[in-house]
Design a protein around this motif. Structure first.
Motif, PDB file in Angstrom:
ATOM      1  N   GLN A  75       0.838  -1.188   0.000  1.00  0.00           N
ATOM      2  CA  GLN A  75       0.000   0.000   0.000  1.00  0.00           C
ATOM      3  C   GLN A  75       0.881   1.249   0.000  1.00  0.00           C
ATOM      4  OE1 GLN A  75      -3.107   0.091   2.974  1.00  0.00           O
ATOM      5  NE2 GLN A  75      -3.629  -2.059   2.655  1.00  0.00           N
ATOM      6  N   GLU A  76       0.384   2.289  -0.651  1.00  0.00           N
ATOM      7  CA  GLU A  76       1.091   3.566  -0.718  1.00  0.00           C
ATOM      8  C   GLU A  76       0.173   4.670  -0.226  1.00  0.00           C
ATOM      9  OE1 GLU A  76       2.503   4.267  -4.643  1.00  0.00           O
ATOM     10  OE2 GLU A  76       3.507   2.325  -4.811  1.00  0.00           O
ATOM     11  N   GLY A  77       0.721   5.588   0.540  1.00  0.00           N
ATOM     12  CA  GLY A  77      -0.067   6.703   1.047  1.00  0.00           C
ATOM     13  C   GLY A  77      -0.378   6.538   2.517  1.00  0.00           C
ATOM     14  N   ASP A  78      -0.896   7.598   3.099  1.00  0.00           N
ATOM     15  CA  ASP A  78      -1.220   7.599   4.526  1.00  0.00           C
ATOM     16  C   ASP A  78      -2.702   7.314   4.763  1.00  0.00           C
ATOM     17  OD1 ASP A  78       1.442   8.182   5.321  1.00  0.00           O
ATOM     18  OD2 ASP A  78       1.118  10.298   4.836  1.00  0.00           O
ATOM     19  N   ALA A  79      -3.563   8.217   4.337  1.00  0.00           N
ATOM     20  CA  ALA A  79      -5.000   8.043   4.535  1.00  0.00           C
ATOM     21  C   ALA A  79      -5.544   6.962   3.606  1.00  0.00           C
ATOM     22  CB  ALA A  79      -5.724   9.367   4.292  1.00  0.00           C
ATOM     23  N   LEU A  80      -6.699   6.399   3.991  1.00  0.00           N
ATOM     24  CA  LEU A  80      -7.265   5.292   3.223  1.00  0.00           C
ATOM     25  C   LEU A  80      -7.617   5.709   1.805  1.00  0.00           C
ATOM     26  CD1 LEU A  80      -8.241   2.396   3.057  1.00  0.00           C
ATOM     27  CD2 LEU A  80     -10.402   3.114   4.119  1.00  0.00           C
ATOM     28  N   ASP A  81      -8.119   6.926   1.612  1.00  0.00           N
ATOM     29  CA  ASP A  81      -8.448   7.344   0.247  1.00  0.00           C
ATOM     30  C   ASP A  81      -7.200   7.346  -0.627  1.00  0.00           C
ATOM     31  OD1 ASP A  81      -7.772   9.739   1.906  1.00  0.00           O
ATOM     32  OD2 ASP A  81      -7.917  10.771  -0.009  1.00  0.00           O
ATOM     33  N   GLU A  82      -6.061   7.753  -0.063  1.00  0.00           N
ATOM     34  CA  GLU A  82      -4.814   7.757  -0.821  1.00  0.00           C
ATOM     35  C   GLU A  82      -4.373   6.342  -1.161  1.00  0.00           C
ATOM     36  OE1 GLU A  82      -2.121   9.806   1.709  1.00  0.00           O
ATOM     37  OE2 GLU A  82      -2.997  11.784   1.348  1.00  0.00           O
ATOM     38  N   ARG A  83      -4.588   5.420  -0.248  1.00  0.00           N
ATOM     39  CA  ARG A  83      -4.183   4.033  -0.475  1.00  0.00           C
ATOM     40  C   ARG A  83      -5.043   3.369  -1.539  1.00  0.00           C
ATOM     41  NH1 ARG A  83      -1.552   1.508   4.706  1.00  0.00           N
ATOM     42  NH2 ARG A  83      -0.606   3.371   5.599  1.00  0.00           N
ATOM     43  N   ILE A  84      -6.339   3.644  -1.496  1.00  0.00           N
ATOM     44  CA  ILE A  84      -7.226   3.109  -2.531  1.00  0.00           C
ATOM     45  C   ILE A  84      -6.894   3.724  -3.885  1.00  0.00           C
ATOM     46  CG2 ILE A  84      -9.618   2.982  -3.327  1.00  0.00           C
ATOM     47  CD1 ILE A  84     -10.470   2.801  -0.390  1.00  0.00           C
ATOM     48  N   ALA A  85      -6.674   5.034  -3.891  1.00  0.00           N
ATOM     49  CA  ALA A  85      -6.328   5.715  -5.142  1.00  0.00           C
ATOM     50  C   ALA A  85      -5.046   5.134  -5.726  1.00  0.00           C
ATOM     51  CB  ALA A  85      -6.177   7.215  -4.891  1.00  0.00           C
ATOM     52  N   ALA A  86      -4.046   4.887  -4.884  1.00  0.00           N
ATOM     53  CA  ALA A  86      -2.781   4.320  -5.353  1.00  0.00           C
ATOM     54  C   ALA A  86      -2.973   2.918  -5.898  1.00  0.00           C
ATOM     55  CB  ALA A  86      -1.754   4.316  -4.229  1.00  0.00           C
ATOM     56  N   ALA A  87      -3.869   2.151  -5.275  1.00  0.00           N
ATOM     57  CA  ALA A  87      -4.146   0.798  -5.767  1.00  0.00           C
ATOM     58  C   ALA A  87      -4.696   0.850  -7.190  1.00  0.00           C
ATOM     59  CB  ALA A  87      -5.129   0.090  -4.836  1.00  0.00           C
ATOM     60  N   PHE A  88      -5.628   1.756  -7.443  1.00  0.00           N
ATOM     61  CA  PHE A  88      -6.179   1.890  -8.791  1.00  0.00           C
ATOM     62  C   PHE A  88      -5.134   2.433  -9.766  1.00  0.00           C
ATOM     63  CE2 PHE A  88     -10.484   1.803  -6.796  1.00  0.00           C
ATOM     64  CZ  PHE A  88     -11.032   0.808  -7.595  1.00  0.00           C
ATOM     65  N   ALA A  89      -4.241   3.285  -9.276  1.00  0.00           N
ATOM     66  CA  ALA A  89      -3.216   3.859 -10.153  1.00  0.00           C
ATOM     67  C   ALA A  89      -2.272   2.797 -10.692  1.00  0.00           C
ATOM     68  CB  ALA A  89      -2.419   4.927  -9.408  1.00  0.00           C
ATOM     69  N   GLY A  90      -2.185   1.675  -9.999  1.00  0.00           N
ATOM     70  CA  GLY A  90      -1.255   0.628 -10.392  1.00  0.00           C
ATOM     71  C   GLY A  90      -1.773  -0.338 -11.434  1.00  0.00           C
TER      72      GLY A  90
END
Length: 216
Positions: A75-90
């Protein structure tokens, strides 16, 4: 051709780090054991979902609960929205993300996303949660901006996510609503909805604190 990516976002089931709200009814070790069982059930179900790729987006370390068939990314990012966004970015192409808190999840619940023509007239799928969040989010074009900045872990998270999608001009379809396992009250209710052979249901049934909850 099926080019769907299934994303499972999860935390390593370590005592004291997962399911802390369950500890009103059990020990940190028991809460982690329930989280481990829920994650194992979710990953096993994911293997039966028609998908070209299966990716575990993980905070923490891999354990023996991980079956074959998954790529693992941190996972990348701090807040959950950032982590979900990073997951989709991959990923590229259509993708659907699910969490580890709904062990009653079945491939049939994602059938609208995986069927032929699923994305012909739909740009996003949302599976709402009883607590107001969401258990599944599918995007035809996995743009991180569709998630980043959406307030998470709130009673209106699901509604805020839908507003973001509609605001981007997307055509949105709904999946079935599910209950997350977050509190002691959720455990028995969800265990009663799990499929035969569920590790989560079997473990919940053996725990004195939960075995009587959710019974018909």
């Amino acid at each position: 051709m099926n080019d769907l990516t299934l994303l499972v976002i999860a935390k390593e089931p370590r005592p004291g780090r997962v399911k802390t709200r369950l500890q009103r009814g059990c020990s940190p070790e028991e809460a982690a054991a329930l989280a481990r069982a829920a994650l194992a059930d979710t990953l096993a179900t994911g293997l039966a979902v028609p998908a070209a790729r299966r990716v575990l987006v993980l905070e923490g370390a891999v354990g023996d609960w991980l079956p074959g068939g998954y790529e693992v990314v941190a996972q990348e990012g701090d807040a959950l929205d950032e982590r979900i966004a990073a997951a989709f970015a991959g990923v590229s192409g259509p993708a659907v993300l699910v969490g580890m808190d709904t062990p009653q999840f079945t491939p049939e619940l994602l059938a609208p996303v995986t069927r032929v023509g699923a994305w012909d007239a739909v740009d996003a799928y949302v599976g709402g949660a009883v607590d107001g969040g969401f258990w599944a989010l599918g995007l035809a074009v996995p743009d991180p901006a569709l998630v980043r900045g959406v307030a998470m872990s709130r009673p209106d998270t699901g509604e805020l996510q839908r507003r973001r999608l509609y605001g981007a001009g997307l055509r949105v379809a709904e999946l079935a609503e599910l209950r997350d396992v977050d509190t002691p009250e959720d455990v028995g209710l969800v265990a009663g909805l799990c499929q035969p052979g569920s590790l989560f249901a079997e473990l919940a049934g053996r725990m004195v604190a939960f075995s009587g909850e959710g019974a018909a």
